[in-house]
Design an enzyme around this catalytic site. Sequence first.
Site, PDB file in Angstrom:
ATOM      1  N   PRO A 117       0.831  -1.221   0.000  1.00  0.00           N
ATOM      2  CG  PRO A 117       0.063  -0.939   2.194  1.00  0.00           C
ATOM      3  CD  PRO A 117       0.845  -1.869   1.315  1.00  0.00           C
ATOM      4  CB  CYS A 118       3.584   2.361  -2.183  1.00  0.00           C
ATOM      5  SG  CYS A 118       2.918   1.570  -3.636  1.00  0.00           S
ATOM      6  CG  HIS A 119      -2.392   3.788  -1.596  1.00  0.00           C
ATOM      7  ND1 HIS A 119      -2.299   2.432  -1.830  1.00  0.00           N
ATOM      8  CD2 HIS A 119      -3.324   3.956  -0.640  1.00  0.00           C
ATOM      9  CE1 HIS A 119      -3.175   1.829  -1.042  1.00  0.00           C
ATOM     10  NE2 HIS A 119      -3.797   2.712  -0.312  1.00  0.00           N
TER      11      HIS A 119
END
Length: 106
Positions: free
Chosen positions: A56-58
């Site tokens: 979940p790099c966002h």
Amino acid sequence: MVQNWKENTFEKVYEIVARIPRGRVTTYGQIARMIENPRLSRAVGYALNKSPQGLPCHRVVNREGRLAAVFEHDGIHEQRILLEEEGVEFTSDGRVVMKEYMWFGE
DNA sequence: AGAGTGACTCATA
DNA sequence: CTATGAGCCACTC
């Protein structure tokens, strides 16, 4: 062992990112501090660039509360949509309300 | 080994 | 507020 401390560090970065709770965000610098390398913020970004899928790099933003420009395509911030779905609020400037949603770990 | 680059951050002006 | 310079670490050539 110190031979693969780099991999270790990157692994930690991935673990931390994967550990960010839903509806929260954190910063590169914060991640760097979590892995005991406060000055690693830059390398953290690099690690995320090479990050495996499913991460979940966002939920990782910079100090301003904005995500990397690479997440923006054709003038649309997909990160904003994703985060708003999770309940994260944005300012009129398009920045995350860090004061409320920044995650400092557990 | 040296120089350039990058999803960063901070201090100054 | 923006613009610059500097510091930091890892990667590539």
